[in-house]
Design a protein around this motif. Structure first.
Motif, mmCIF file in Angstrom:
data_model
loop_
_atom_site.group_PDB
_atom_site.id
_atom_site.type_symbol
_atom_site.label_atom_id
_atom_site.label_comp_id
_atom_site.label_asym_id
_atom_site.label_seq_id
_atom_site.Cartn_x
_atom_site.Cartn_y
_atom_site.Cartn_z
ATOM 1 N N PRO A 54 0.842 -1.204 0.000
ATOM 2 C CA PRO A 54 0.000 0.000 0.000
ATOM 3 C C PRO A 54 0.873 1.247 0.000
ATOM 4 O O PRO A 54 2.081 1.171 0.237
ATOM 5 N N ARG A 55 0.246 2.368 -0.245
ATOM 6 C CA ARG A 55 1.006 3.619 -0.185
ATOM 7 C C ARG A 55 1.070 4.147 1.247
ATOM 8 O O ARG A 55 2.109 4.677 1.665
ATOM 9 N N TYR A 56 -0.016 3.979 1.972
ATOM 10 C CA TYR A 56 -0.084 4.427 3.364
ATOM 11 C C TYR A 56 -0.745 3.335 4.209
ATOM 12 O O TYR A 56 -1.558 2.546 3.701
ATOM 13 N N VAL A 57 -0.415 3.316 5.485
ATOM 14 C CA VAL A 57 -1.148 2.518 6.469
ATOM 15 C C VAL A 57 -1.469 3.421 7.656
ATOM 16 O O VAL A 57 -0.822 4.458 7.870
ATOM 17 N N ARG A 58 -2.477 3.012 8.401
ATOM 18 C CA ARG A 58 -2.836 3.721 9.627
ATOM 19 C C ARG A 58 -3.420 2.708 10.601
ATOM 20 O O ARG A 58 -3.746 1.575 10.225
ATOM 21 N N ALA A 59 -3.541 3.115 11.863
ATOM 22 C CA ALA A 59 -4.112 2.236 12.886
ATOM 23 C C ALA A 59 -5.138 3.020 13.687
ATOM 24 O O ALA A 59 -4.823 4.080 14.262
ATOM 25 N N ARG A 60 -6.376 2.506 13.670
ATOM 26 C CA ARG A 60 -7.441 3.142 14.432
ATOM 27 C C ARG A 60 -7.899 2.219 15.560
ATOM 28 O O ARG A 60 -7.747 0.994 15.490
ATOM 29 N N ILE A 61 -8.477 2.818 16.592
ATOM 30 C CA ILE A 61 -8.954 2.072 17.755
ATOM 31 C C ILE A 61 -10.477 2.059 17.731
ATOM 32 O O ILE A 61 -11.122 3.107 17.534
ATOM 33 N N PHE A 62 -11.050 0.892 17.924
ATOM 34 C CA PHE A 62 -12.495 0.728 17.967
ATOM 35 C C PHE A 62 -12.902 0.045 19.275
ATOM 36 O O PHE A 62 -12.175 -0.817 19.785
ATOM 37 N N ARG A 63 -14.064 0.433 19.751
ATOM 38 C CA ARG A 63 -14.647 -0.286 20.881
ATOM 39 C C ARG A 63 -15.570 -1.370 20.318
ATOM 40 O O ARG A 63 -16.424 -1.096 19.474
ATOM 41 N N TYR A 64 -15.383 -2.592 20.802
ATOM 42 C CA TYR A 64 -16.164 -3.739 20.349
ATOM 43 C C TYR A 64 -17.035 -4.270 21.482
ATOM 44 O O TYR A 64 -16.641 -4.233 22.649
ATOM 45 N N ARG A 65 -18.194 -4.768 21.108
ATOM 46 C CA ARG A 65 -19.023 -5.530 22.053
ATOM 47 C C ARG A 65 -19.794 -6.573 21.262
ATOM 48 O O ARG A 65 -20.080 -6.390 20.067
ATOM 49 N N PHE A 66 -20.119 -7.677 21.914
ATOM 50 C CA PHE A 66 -20.931 -8.696 21.253
ATOM 51 C C PHE A 66 -22.325 -8.144 20.968
ATOM 52 O O PHE A 66 -22.881 -7.369 21.772
ATOM 53 N N THR A 67 -22.899 -8.517 19.846
ATOM 54 C CA THR A 67 -24.278 -8.131 19.567
ATOM 55 C C THR A 67 -25.234 -8.856 20.505
ATOM 56 O O THR A 67 -24.964 -9.978 20.959
ATOM 57 N N THR A 68 -26.335 -8.213 20.797
ATOM 58 C CA THR A 68 -27.395 -8.880 21.539
ATOM 59 C C THR A 68 -28.080 -9.889 20.623
ATOM 60 O O THR A 68 -27.841 -9.910 19.408
#
Length: 483
Positions: free
Chosen positions: A438-452
């Motif tokens: 790739p030309r660029y990479v990045r790293a993002r943070i996500f909050r995860y939870r199991f679906t109901t």
């Protein structure tokens, strides 16, 4: 001197010995295969944390290792294939058909080879179950062959290992996190554990009263039951069965590499043959008289283990209990424990790449593609997979990264992705660029939870996620380095 070997013999544990030898060897086989598949990419000559650089920097502080004077990926693979071959022979039972010194030698070679790997494995081999495997392999080496009765002192040493493993884990929980003490830990743990499996969401959605019962049962199994491993039979066998059942519960609810699997194997060493005979199996092994030299070796081993046990024993009852710590360079008689604190919210680091010119188009308008990992959550629609007892080391380190622990390997990982390094890409489940950089990479943070249950029915997703921040802004390579 025959009375000495007679006192040390423990007839009535033949099935336990077979399970111990073959089961521990099977885990070694898996560990060597894991190293073959992952070590060169993570720690090899051109890895994320190159072992040659570590050896040069650490010197003797690295501990005993065959790679002290020279490391190469070819040498590493040779060590792994030799270890895997010996482990496979033990699994099918060939060394056990010979004299007692043959399985003794085979297991000590496995222990030495894997010790050489662990001691240069840095953060990628910094898990408690690495030391557990080393200690287990060392102890099981002294179980002898089919010619002689299982040695009593070795079986007691293995029970002492299981005791430290279970009781240490129980004490670290009681000291470490209020949620274990108020029985609420499993309100969160099935969702936030390092690598959920297909059943984890089901366990997470169980009613909270059942979660409290799970925690209470865990405390009973880890804080009370282990003491009965040293009781006369059948009490010790019943205690072992309780631990085995509890560990099986953990196997079906999460991915913890080989931690639970090897605990189950080791605990079978306390189950007597009479338990199997009670359900219809016929067990009638015949033994020769135990050689005096072998009895003497077992006694020396027991004295050595007793000598090394003082610090781990003190640690069990210390106010500042150490978790997953080794007190010597050989990873013998270690301190164990897991999840002294429970993460209540799950965060995941998601790595993305783009072929667009971010400097020209801007990050927001560029088309970003997500890299997929084998075990850790990523795509919300993907069901978690079962990988244990196989150990996905990069995926586990990504979980620690989301908790704020780097260890110096993450920036090199981004560089390797920008270079489309084939060894690193092989560790991933999905490369969105098909092997192209790739030309660029990045790293993002996500909050995860199991679906109901309702969310799962309407969306088909396993996870719900929302962006929580940016770990690394878009970076590209300039002169081989990220900028």
């Amino acid at each position: 001197m025959e009375w000495l070997s007679g006192v040390l013999d423990a007839e009535g544990y033949e099935v336990g010995r077979q399970i111990l030898q073959r089961g521990v060897a099977a885990i070694y086989l898996l560990a060597f295969i894991s190293a073959i598949n992952q070590f060169p990419a993570l720690l090899g000559e051109n890895g994320l944390l190159p072992a040659p650089r570590f050896i040069e920097r650490a010197g003797k502080r690295a501990g005993p290792t065959l790679f002290r004077w020279r490391y190469s990926d070819r040498m590493l693979l040779t060590v792994c294939w030799v270890g895997a071959g010996i482990a496979a022979l033990i699994v099918i039972g060939i060394p056990q058909t010979g004299p007692p010194w043959l399985p003794l030698l085979a297991f000590l070679v496995l222990w030495g080879l894997y010790l050489s790997i662990v001691n240069i494995g840095q953060v990628f081999y910094g898990f408690g179950w690495e030391s557990l495997l080393l200690e287990a392999g060392f102890l099981v080496a002294f179980l002898g062959s089919n010619e002689v009765a299982p040695p009593l002192l070795v079986l007691l040493a293995i029970r002492w290992l299981v005791f430290r493993l279970e009781f240490g884990a129980g004490m670290i929980k009681m000291r470490g996190d209020r949620s274990w003490r108020d029985l609420t830990a499993l309100y969160y743990h099935h969702e936030t554990q390092p690598m959920p499996n297909p059943a984890s969401r089901f366990f997470h959605l169980l009613p909270k009263p059942l979660h409290r019962m799970e925690v209470a049962g865990n405390h009973f199994t880890q804080l009370v039951v282990p003491f009965f491993l040293f009781a006369p039979q059948p009490v010790a066998g019943v205690a072992a069965v309780i631990i085995i059942v509890t560990q099986g519960w953990l196997v079906i609810s999460g991915n913890f590499a080989w931690l639970n699997w090897i605990t189950i194997v080791l605990t079978f060493g306390a189950v007597p043959d009479s338990f199997y005979e009670a359900v219809g199996f016929t067990i009638a092994p015949t033994y020769e008289t135990t050689p005096i030299w072998f009895a003497a070796v077992v006694v020396l081993m027991a004295i050595f283990i007793a000598y090394l046990s003082w610090q781990p024993l003190r640690n069990l009852f210390a106010k500042r209990q150490l978790m997953n710590a080794s007190f010597n360079r050989f990873h013998l008689v270690n301190a164990y424990g897991a999840f002294g604190s429970v993460t209540k919210v799950r965060y995941e680091v998601i790595i993305e790449g783009t072929k667009d010119n971010v400097e020209h188009d801007g990050a927001a308008s560029s088309h970003w593609e997500e890299y997929g990992f084998r075990g850790k959550p990523g795509d919300p629609g993907r069901m978690p997979r079962q990988y244990a007892p196989y150990h996905l080391r990069l995926d586990w380190l990504m979980w620690f990264l989301a908790l704020g622990s780097d260890g110096g390997w993450f920036t090199p990982l981004l560089v390797k992705l920008l270079q489309a390094d084939p060894k690193i890409l092989k560790l991933l489940r999905h490369d969105p660029f098909g092997g192209e950089p790739p030309r660029y990479v990045r790293a993002r943070i996500f909050r995860y939870r199991f679906t109901t249950r309702e969310e799962k029915r309407t969306t088909g997703l396993w996870w719900m996620r929302e962006e929580a921040g940016t770990l690394v802004d878009p970076v590209s390579l300039k002169g081989g380095q990220p900028r």
